[in-house]
Write an enzyme that holds these catalytic residues in place. Structure first.
Site, PDB file in Angstrom:
ATOM      1  N   LYS A   1      45.071  40.575  45.371  1.00  0.00           N
ATOM      2  CA  LYS A   1      45.624  39.342  45.944  1.00  0.00           C
ATOM      3  C   LYS A   1      46.474  39.696  47.155  1.00  0.00           C
ATOM      4  O   LYS A   1      47.571  40.206  47.030  1.00  0.00           O
ATOM      5  CB  LYS A   1      46.445  38.598  44.897  1.00  0.00           C
TER       6      LYS A   1
ATOM      7  N   GLU B   1      30.467  39.539  24.695  1.00  0.00           N
ATOM      8  CA  GLU B   1      30.596  38.169  24.188  1.00  0.00           C
ATOM      9  C   GLU B   1      29.343  37.346  24.450  1.00  0.00           C
ATOM     10  O   GLU B   1      29.231  36.214  24.000  1.00  0.00           O
ATOM     11  CB  GLU B   1      31.810  37.487  24.853  1.00  0.00           C
TER      12      GLU B   1
ATOM     13  N   TRP C   1      42.174  36.244  48.051  1.00  0.00           N
ATOM     14  CA  TRP C   1      41.598  37.252  47.175  1.00  0.00           C
ATOM     15  C   TRP C   1      40.659  38.187  47.934  1.00  0.00           C
ATOM     16  O   TRP C   1      39.859  37.738  48.751  1.00  0.00           O
ATOM     17  CB  TRP C   1      40.796  36.596  46.054  1.00  0.00           C
TER      18      TRP C   1
ATOM     19  N   THR D   1      34.917  44.779  21.496  1.00  0.00           N
ATOM     20  CA  THR D   1      35.069  44.979  22.935  1.00  0.00           C
ATOM     21  C   THR D   1      35.975  46.194  23.122  1.00  0.00           C
ATOM     22  O   THR D   1      36.699  46.580  22.204  1.00  0.00           O
ATOM     23  CB  THR D   1      35.725  43.757  23.602  1.00  0.00           C
TER      24      THR D   1
END
Ligand code: ADP
Length: 547
Positions: free
Chosen positions: A444, A331, A449, A186
């Site tokens: 935030k 992944e 959010w 990654t």
């Protein structure tokens, strides 16, 4: 009671055997780093993969050894995909756009035994060789006449000479389908990169899943050009899927600019492609500037980061190309969801359909997903509630290579293990996912959010905006507030007020960015995604007018 069917293992070698035997004369076209266009076939790739398998064994490669590549999309890279995994070794594809310190770190972590590289990456090999003690040999992927005279520090072997000295008689061995086949790291935007170790079983099942009609939906009738590099999550599995369906494969090498891609799309009658949103910007601009159209290109998968609705519209309406918005991650091999309409959507008005197609889509069989609140409790699928996205399935990772990062899985109340993706999203009643953010990019504000992707998509729909990112800026009252960072189109004089007015009526008022800054470029990472962490760093001291 056991079933009485053959226990044929799902091995990557079965894909190249299938393509070589049953669609053997189908073409593989590659733009080479040598500058020319090279033509071969699935049968020849099958034969040369066997030669390469014999050459690897003669070099002492053993099952489980890591063999690395630093290479563009091309037929020799394809041969390595099949030969290395086929003998039971592990193909480690390295992203050449990483910093040399990161490349050296990855080679050492993977304990690569041999590194195969394209001529254009000799300098990378030279830059890291002295720091890579596990590497027994460096192999240049070319013929002798294209090997540079000066290769001090690497003294590479010659790929074509290795092949010429090897027999093409080879029977792929059978072994447990759970054996490791390939390794991708990654990008490591936070901390060191982590390795995702795919298996033969996961790769073959993913190839099946990717080929399905509602996923990539490719067939033997297609000419497929993966713009996504073979060093980025195995080019989203296309080298495997292409062999499974036996389609023509067009590999663009290092030439990813609009003009080179357009030529290849037209000359090779490309019907299907795949890539991250940023690569399409170059192609679309080139075509618009030159008043060009596609004659065969009909469908593309776009993913890796959110595809702005404006891009879907442009490709659809101006160029006749269907966009399949897709979501996934290293992944997950990488495909998780793809966005196509279901039967019940076919009678909806066009604008409702368009809004569905802007989402990241529906899971492919094999992947399951759910969204949960901070306590791990399931959230409703109503298209509004959003939370952390969890996934599971046969091509989803269980743990990172060498156990780095500990056990990433979470177990729910039913005892099922899930991989937390780090993405935040909502799922509608029909099971269509919308990613609102990466959890580390979420803004935030006053305990609520704000999803940055929505704000970016609206900015991208403004005709004067070439690229847009929205990041969180610390705020004394609200904790964080959104800042819009914009690259203007050449010649545009658009200002802050006009861009902020563009948000009116499209979102809740308190979501509107507090400020706009104009930049020459937004930094992109090694896989073409916006580096928001770098942007946050650059604007850490930016003072919002509301602060
Ligand atoms: P990295 O960028 O960390 O190397 P990947 O290439 O695997 O890793 O990127 C996976 C991430 O990219 C996902 O977790 C998600 O945040 C983002 N992503 C991928 N596709 C989409 C999409 N269609 N919309 C929004 N985000 C996406």
């Amino acid at each position: 009671m056991q079933g009485l069917m053959m226990g044929t293992q799902l091995l990557i070698s079965t894909l190249i055997e299938h393509a070589g035997r049953h669609t053997g004369d189908t073409e593989i076209v590659s733009r080479r780093v040598e500058g020319d266009l090279h033509r071969t076939t699935w049968r020849e790739v099958q034969m040369r993969s066997k030669q390469l398998a014999n050459a690897l064994l003669a070099m002492g490669v053993r099952p489980g050894d890591r063999v690395a590549t630093i290479a563009w999309n091309g037929y020799r890279h394809l041969e390595l995909y099949y030969a290395v995994s086929g003998i039971g070794a592990v193909l480690h594809t390295i992203n050449p756009r990483l910093h040399s310190d990161q490349i050296a770190w990855i080679v050492n972590h993977a304990e690569d035994r041999h590194v195969f590289f394209d001529i254009t990456f000799l300098a990378i090999a030279q830059g890291v060789a002295s720091r890579c003690p596990t590497v027994a040999s460096w192999v240049q992927m070319s013929a002798r006449e294209h090997m540079p005279a000066d290769s001090v520090g690497v003294e590479p072997l010659c790929y074509e000479e290795l092949l010429a000295a090897a027999s093409s008689r080879y029977v792929w061995p059978s072994f447990d389908e759970n054996t490791a086949s390939s390794l991708c790291y990654t990008s490591g935007t936070t901390g060191n990169p982590k390795g995702v170790l795919y298996s033969h079983r996961s790769s073959v099942l993913h190839a099946f899943g990717a080929a399905m009609p509602d996923a990539m939906g490719v067939s033997a009738a297609d000419s497929v050009l993966p713009v996504v590099p073979m060093f980025h999550v195995n080019a989203w599995g296309i080298p495997y899927t292409a062999a499974l369906v036996g389609c023509k494969l067009v590999l663009p090498g290092p030439a990813l600019d609009g003009r080179s891609l357009y030529e290849l799309f037209e000359n090779e009658k490309v019907t299907f492609s795949a890539g991250v949103p940023t690569v399409w910007l170059g192609l679309i601009n080139y075509m618009k500037q030159n008043g060009l159209a596609f004659s065969s290109f009909r469908k593309t998968v776009i993913g890796g980061s959110a595809c702005p609705p404006a891009m879907i519209r442009t490709l659809n309406d101006d160029f006749g190309v269907e966009v399949i918005h897709a979501w996934g991650m290293s992944e997950m091999s990488p495909l998780g969801t793809t966005c196509k309409l279901a039967n019940k959507h076919l009678s909806l008005p066009r604008d409702r359909q368009t809004r569905i197609l802007e989402r990241q889509g529906h899971v492919i069989y094999g992947v399951d997903m759910k969204i949960v609140d901070p306590d791990g409790k399931d959230l409703p699928w109503d298209g509004a509630a959003f939370g952390d996205l969890l996934v599971r399935g046969p091509w989803v990772m269980r743990e990172y290579f060498k156990g780095d990062g500990g056990d990433p899985l979470v177990v729910d109340d039913d005892g099922l293990a899930w991989f937390p993706t780090g993405d935040v999203g909502n799922i509608d009643a029909d099971g269509y996912l919308q990613i609102t953010d990466r959890s580390k990019d979420v803004i935030k504000s006053g305990g609520e959010w704000i999803g940055s992707i929505d704000l970016e998509n609206i900015a991208m729909a403004h005709p004067d905006v070439a690229m847009a990112a929205v990041i969180a800026i610390p705020h004394p009252k609200w904790d964080e507030r959104p800042l819009l960072v914009v690259v203007k189109k050449p010649g545009s004089t658009v200002g802050k007020d006009e861009l902020l007015a563009h948000y009116e009526g499209k979102i809740a008022k308190w979501w509107t960015p507090d400020d706009v800054v104009f930049v020459d470029a937004i930094p992109l990472g090694a896989t073409g995604k916006m580096l928001k962490a770098r942007l946050r760093e650059s604007f850490r001291d930016h003072r919002l007018p509301t602060a």
